[in-house]
Every structure is written in C-alpha cells, then in structure tokens.
Motif scaffolding. Structure first.
Motif, short mmCIF file in Angstrom:
data_model
loop_
_atom_site.label_atom_id
_atom_site.label_comp_id
_atom_site.label_asym_id
_atom_site.label_seq_id
_atom_site.Cartn_x
_atom_site.Cartn_y
_atom_site.Cartn_z
N LEU A 185 6.97 -7.58 -12.60
CA LEU A 185 6.18 -6.96 -13.65
C LEU A 185 5.03 -6.16 -13.04
O LEU A 185 4.28 -6.68 -12.22
N GLY A 186 4.88 -4.90 -13.45
CA GLY A 186 3.77 -4.09 -12.98
C GLY A 186 3.82 -3.81 -11.50
O GLY A 186 2.90 -4.12 -10.75
N CYS A 187 4.89 -3.17 -11.06
CA CYS A 187 5.10 -2.96 -9.62
C CYS A 187 4.10 -1.98 -9.03
O CYS A 187 3.77 -2.08 -7.84
N GLY A 188 3.60 -1.02 -9.83
CA GLY A 188 2.66 -0.04 -9.30
C GLY A 188 3.21 0.64 -8.07
O GLY A 188 4.34 1.14 -8.06
N ASN A 189 2.43 0.65 -6.98
CA ASN A 189 2.91 1.20 -5.71
C ASN A 189 2.93 0.14 -4.61
O ASN A 189 2.84 0.44 -3.43
N SER A 190 3.06 -1.11 -5.05
CA SER A 190 3.14 -2.24 -4.12
C SER A 190 4.44 -2.20 -3.33
O SER A 190 5.44 -1.62 -3.76
N GLN A 191 4.44 -2.86 -2.19
CA GLN A 191 5.64 -2.98 -1.37
C GLN A 191 6.31 -4.34 -1.54
O GLN A 191 7.19 -4.71 -0.74
N LEU A 192 5.93 -5.08 -2.57
CA LEU A 192 6.48 -6.42 -2.78
C LEU A 192 8.00 -6.41 -2.88
O LEU A 192 8.68 -7.22 -2.24
N CYS A 193 8.56 -5.50 -3.66
CA CYS A 193 10.01 -5.48 -3.83
C CYS A 193 10.72 -5.19 -2.51
O CYS A 193 11.78 -5.75 -2.23
N ARG A 218 -4.48 7.68 -10.85
CA ARG A 218 -4.59 6.95 -9.58
C ARG A 218 -3.28 6.99 -8.82
O ARG A 218 -3.25 7.28 -7.62
N PHE A 219 -2.18 6.69 -9.51
CA PHE A 219 -0.88 6.66 -8.84
C PHE A 219 -0.45 8.04 -8.36
O PHE A 219 0.33 8.15 -7.40
N SER A 220 -0.93 9.10 -9.02
CA SER A 220 -0.57 10.45 -8.58
C SER A 220 -1.18 10.78 -7.22
O SER A 220 -0.65 11.62 -6.49
N LYS A 221 -2.28 10.09 -6.87
CA LYS A 221 -2.98 10.36 -5.60
C LYS A 221 -2.74 9.26 -4.57
O LYS A 221 -2.79 9.54 -3.37
N GLU A 222 -2.51 8.05 -5.01
CA GLU A 222 -2.45 6.89 -4.12
C GLU A 222 -0.99 6.53 -3.81
O GLU A 222 -0.16 6.44 -4.71
N GLU A 223 -0.70 6.32 -2.55
CA GLU A 223 0.67 6.00 -2.14
C GLU A 223 0.95 4.50 -2.11
O GLU A 223 2.08 4.08 -2.35
N HIS A 224 -0.07 3.73 -1.82
CA HIS A 224 0.17 2.29 -1.66
C HIS A 224 -1.12 1.51 -1.83
O HIS A 224 -2.16 1.88 -1.28
N VAL A 253 6.44 4.80 -11.65
CA VAL A 253 7.89 4.59 -11.63
C VAL A 253 8.60 5.69 -10.86
O VAL A 253 9.44 5.43 -10.00
N GLU A 254 8.23 6.94 -11.15
CA GLU A 254 8.88 8.06 -10.46
C GLU A 254 8.62 8.01 -8.96
O GLU A 254 9.54 8.21 -8.15
N LYS A 255 7.39 7.74 -8.57
CA LYS A 255 7.07 7.70 -7.15
C LYS A 255 7.73 6.51 -6.46
O LYS A 255 8.19 6.63 -5.32
N MET A 256 7.81 5.38 -7.14
CA MET A 256 8.48 4.22 -6.56
C MET A 256 9.97 4.49 -6.38
O MET A 256 10.56 4.14 -5.35
N GLN A 257 10.60 5.11 -7.37
CA GLN A 257 12.02 5.44 -7.26
C GLN A 257 12.28 6.34 -6.05
O GLN A 257 13.22 6.11 -5.28
N LYS A 258 11.45 7.35 -5.89
CA LYS A 258 11.62 8.27 -4.75
C LYS A 258 11.39 7.56 -3.43
O LYS A 258 12.11 7.80 -2.45
N ARG A 259 10.38 6.70 -3.38
CA ARG A 259 10.08 5.99 -2.14
C ARG A 259 11.23 5.07 -1.72
O ARG A 259 11.63 5.04 -0.56
N LEU A 260 11.77 4.35 -2.69
CA LEU A 260 12.86 3.43 -2.38
C LEU A 260 14.12 4.19 -1.96
O LEU A 260 14.82 3.78 -1.03
#
Length: 257
Positions: free
Chosen positions: A65-73, A32-38, A94-101
């Motif tokens: 906890l469990g950040c997924g692809n949320s924009q909460l942070c 899911r995370f490989s296809k979904e951005e947010h 995790v990898e996609k969140m790191q790149k996005r941030l």
C-alpha cells in the motif's frame, strides 16, 4: 552496518514541506514525485528485512500500500517474493514506478493507481499486505492521539476493513509505522477483525514499530489478542534527527497537541 550502498542523491536533497498538513494534499505528492526519484520512509529494507522474512515467503502474494518511489518491492523481489502488487494514489508515482521497474526487467511486479481506502481487489486475494508509513498520513491533523477525530477513525477503519477483506483466511498484515501500540491497538483490536496483533521495534536512537496482524488468529470473537514479540536487535548506523521521518513525526505531534 548498513548494506554499504550510497543513499540515492535525490533522497539526500528531499526538502520536507513547511507543515505536516501538506501531506494531505494529493497535489503535493504529485509535484514531489515528479521531481524525486527515491525516498524511503521509516528506513530502508535492510533495517527490517529480518522481520519481514519471518512472515513473507517465496510463494506469497503481496500487496504493498502506498508504494510511492520506495524500493521495497524490488528488495522483496530480490528475496524471491515475485507475486507483488503495488498501489499508490498518485498517478505520477505509479507511472514512474512502472517505468523504473521495466527498466530493471522486473516485469512481474504490478503497479496500479488505487486508493487504499477503496481497494479494487476481490476478497481473499493476497497472502500478505504491507504498508510502510502510509497509514501514518491518515493521522495528520487527527487531533488528540488518545481520542482521534471521528473522520480520522473513519478513514483508518476503512483502510483496515479493506485490508482484512483482501487478505486470505490465514493472511498477514504488516504495518511499519511511527504509531505506538497504545494508539494503534484500539484500532487494530476492533471486534470486527479476526486477526491477532503482535509488534516489535527496530532502529537505534529513534524506534519504529513493526506490527504483524494474523488473520484468523484472534483468540475468540470480540476478545483482543495482542502481544509484543521480542527479536534480536540489529545495530545499524542511523542519522535520525535531521531526516524527514523525524520532522514528519514532530510536526504531527505538534498538530495533535
């Protein structure tokens, strides 16, 4: 009204799994995370910002906890909370969140691959721990909600013990969830925890629960300290009945009958 921002296109196209049991499969999340951005579970930050900022302040160290692809942070960061650590069990997330941030210049936010049942942090590391919908996954296939299966209780208690351990002596745990107080309080009020338990709700036709657990504030050892807190409602337009939150909750209710 909402913030006026258009929902993320990928979030609009998210298709939930056929059964709630899929949420227990790590491979499901990686795919899911490989296809979904947010995607935002339990509504976005604008719906409960007024509740968060009562308890989380600029100098707080926060664990999500469990950040997924949320924009909460990212939203917390915009509100001046800069010491943020996010974890997720999915390496893809995790990898996609790191790149996005990094693409947004948010280098101070740390994102780690970790299991919330075995938190890899020292005792009393954080002022606040926040989870939004993450604990609800532990209740998938939990059986009778009044008397969950022992394996479900073991997992939830492992999570709560870890949260209690990594919180500072006056830290707070914020749990944003579908779980109603009569199902959550027996776990939150376990005598080994020193926190008090408060809760309120947000949302219009479909309510979500916002729990605040304050470490060191229990009235006395072994005695629960729980109460509902009243907050002014925020009227926000919500398309509740056709989103994945509703489907997720309905599927869990059916599985637990």
């Amino acid at each position: 009204m909402d913030t006026g921002q258009n929902p993320d296109e990928s979030q609009q196209k998210t298709i939930p799994p056929s059964t709630a049991s899929a949420y227990l499969d790590p491979q499901y999340w990686n795919e899911r995370f490989s296809k979904e951005e947010h995607y935002e579970w339990l509504k976005d930050y604008s719906h409960f910002r007024h509740l968060i900022l009562v308890h989380a302040h600029r100098n707080c160290s926060v664990l999500e906890l469990g950040c997924g692809n949320s924009q909460l942070c990212e939203e917390l960061y915009k509100d001046g909370i800069n010491d943020i650590t996010c974890i997720d069990l999915s390496a893809v997330a995790v990898e996609k969140m790191q790149k996005r941030l990094l693409s947004k210049g948010l280098k101070e936010i740390k994102v780690l691959e970790a299991d919330m049942l075995e938190l890899p942090f020292d005792n009393e590391s954080f002022d606040a721990v926040i989870e939004k919908g993450t604990m609800d996954v532990l209740f998938v296939d939990s059986g009778d909600p009044w008397n969950p299966r022992p394996e479900t209780v073991d997992k939830v208690m492992a999570m709560l013990k870890g949260v209690h351990r990594v919180l500072k002596s006056d830290g707070i745990f914020i749990s944003i969830t579908f779980g109603q107080p009569h199902f959550r309080r027996p776990l939150f009020d376990s005598p080994e925890f020193s926190w008090s338990v408060e809760w309120t709700t947000f949302g219009d036709g479909f309510h979500y629960f916002f729990y605040v657990l304050k470490k060191g504030k229990r009235l006395s050892y072994g005695k629960a300290s729980s109460k509902r807190i009243e907050t002014p409602p925020i009227c926000l337009f919500q398309e509740e009945l056709d989103n994945e939150d509703y489907i997720f909750r309905t599927n869990i209710d059916e599985m637990n009958c």
